[in-house]
Design a protein around this motif. Structure first.
Motif, PDB file in Angstrom:
ATOM      1  N   UNK A 190       0.805  -1.356  -0.092  1.00  0.00           N
ATOM      2  CA  UNK A 190      -0.047  -0.051  -0.028  1.00  0.00           C
ATOM      3  C   UNK A 190       0.918   1.165   0.127  1.00  0.00           C
ATOM      4  N   UNK A 191       1.717   1.175   0.856  1.00  0.00           N
ATOM      5  CA  UNK A 191       2.694   2.285   0.941  1.00  0.00           C
ATOM      6  C   UNK A 191       3.606   2.514  -0.403  1.00  0.00           C
ATOM      7  N   UNK A 192       4.104   1.908  -0.910  1.00  0.00           N
ATOM      8  CA  UNK A 192       4.731   1.616  -2.301  1.00  0.00           C
ATOM      9  C   UNK A 192       3.867   2.321  -3.478  1.00  0.00           C
ATOM     10  N   UNK A 193       2.366   1.737  -3.594  1.00  0.00           N
ATOM     11  CA  UNK A 193       1.536   2.403  -4.407  1.00  0.00           C
ATOM     12  C   UNK A 193       1.315   3.454  -4.121  1.00  0.00           C
ATOM     13  N   UNK A 194       1.417   4.219  -2.898  1.00  0.00           N
ATOM     14  CA  UNK A 194       0.965   5.411  -2.494  1.00  0.00           C
ATOM     15  C   UNK A 194       2.074   6.738  -2.744  1.00  0.00           C
ATOM     16  N   UNK A 195       3.425   5.949  -3.316  1.00  0.00           N
ATOM     17  CA  UNK A 195       4.527   6.611  -3.577  1.00  0.00           C
ATOM     18  C   UNK A 195       5.824   6.663  -2.496  1.00  0.00           C
TER      19      UNK A 195
END
Length: 355
Positions: A138-143
């Motif tokens: 999730x964090x990676x997808x959020x940048x």
């Protein structure tokens, strides 16, 4: 536990060989993650430095008002700040609840914090890598680039997810593009060794160069190794000599290596072609960065006019500088210059230099 909890996981993919102590300069990957200890926990400020990437999914609705948007952002940031405060106090259960709230509001940094707590079992003493991977995703997808790097490491090692070197390679690329220097270093390694992708020396060099520019000493070091002709073409890459290794390290900013290189040229040892000119060059670089042994050695060259124009006053100045920093050898040389105007050692320069 009152220590700061935030661990920006450094996915170190290499062994760094100390140039002054060993002739081994192989590039080898060590992808396993270090266990959290008091010594490898950077400041929680590191997490604060990661600008929150606010992408609340519920704001995708057409009827979402600006007030809703502003409220969610404020709430997610407040939860994140409170989570960090509790983490600093060692209250990891409370911190986890607040990190999760922040994550649910679309704050990537909150997802990352949750992932860290689950990965290392900080709230209950039981690591939950599979749950950590979900939050990292999730964090990676959020940048969040660091979260992408941690996710890459999870795939690299099969920690909390099925091992997948190709996926790890892709994620290292995403994290590198987001500015994570150590992800760039690991990306370079995967390209150089064909792990998770095809070998591509040009892309490996590009990744190492990016890592170096972002401040990774390891990236700079491996860039130096890759730019050596023998290493680029795979010949004798594990047999760099001491002179070559110190040259690479010095070019990447290792001051002790510059001093070592000056000594090798001054004495013609370890296969170096004796050159007082190059000895003076590298002693000067090291001395200018406060390597006192190099200042003393440079004084020897100025006293004898070796590789430089003879300058007794400069020699005295250099000996005095090193002596002031407690170097007894330099003090002895300073005394000889004051009393006799020269070191007067019968011209045996090699016996005067120190390393």
């Amino acid at each position: 536990m009152k220590s700061i909890f935030v661990i920006l996981l450094v996915c170190v993919g290499f062994l760094y060989a100390e140039p002054e102590n060993s002739a081994d300069a192989t590039i080898s990957q060590v992808p396993s993650a270090p266990a959290p200890t008091e010594s490898n926990k950077p400041s929680t400020d590191s997490l604060l430095a990661q600008a929150p990437q606010i992408t609340p999914q519920d704001l995708q609705k057409q009827d979402a008002s600006f007030d809703d948007f502003e409220s969610i952002i404020q709430n997610s940031n407040a939860a994140l700040n409170s989570a960090i405060a509790f983490a600093k106090m060692g209250e990891y259960t409370k911190a986890l609840d607040l990190f999760t709230q922040s994550c649910q509001a679309g704050n990537a940094a909150g997802c990352f914090g949750s992932g860290l707590i689950y990965m290392y079992g900080m709230s209950n003493g039981v690591p939950e890598p599979a749950t950590a991977v979900k939050f990292y995703t999730q964090a990676c997808a959020g940048g969040d680039a660091v979260a992408c790097a941690n996710l890459a490491l999870a795939y690299d090692n099969g920690n909390g997810v099925a091992q997948d070197k190709a996926q790890a390679h892709e994620l290292y690329g995403v994290a590198c593009a987001g500015g994570d220097s150590l992800a760039c270093t690991n990306l370079g390694w995967s390209y150089a060794n064909g792990v998770g992708t095809k070998k591509d020396y040009a892309k490996a060099l590009e990744a190492y160069r990016t890592a170096c520019a972002l401040g990774s000493d390891l990236g700079c070091y491996n860039l130096g190794l890759m730019t050596n002709t023998y290493n680029v073409f795979g010949m004798n890459r594990d047999k760099m000599g001491i002179v070559e290794m110190n040259y690479v390290a010095c070019e990447q900013g290792d001051i002790v290596a510059c001093g070592n290189l000056g000594f090798l040229y001054a004495t013609g040892s370890e296969g170096a072609n004796q050159s007082y000119y190059y000895a003076a060059k590298y002693f000067t670089i090291a001395c200018d960065s406060a390597h006192m042994q190099s200042c003393n050695n440079l004084g020897v060259l100025y006293d004898g006019g070796l590789g430089v124009r003879q300058d007794k006053a400069r020699a005295v100045e250099l000996f005095g500088l090193a002596c002031d920093y407690g170097m007894q050898e330099a003090c002895n040389n300073f005394s000889l210059m004051q009393n006799y105007g020269t070191l007067n050692r019968g011209g045996i320069v090699g016996d005067i230099f120190g390393m």
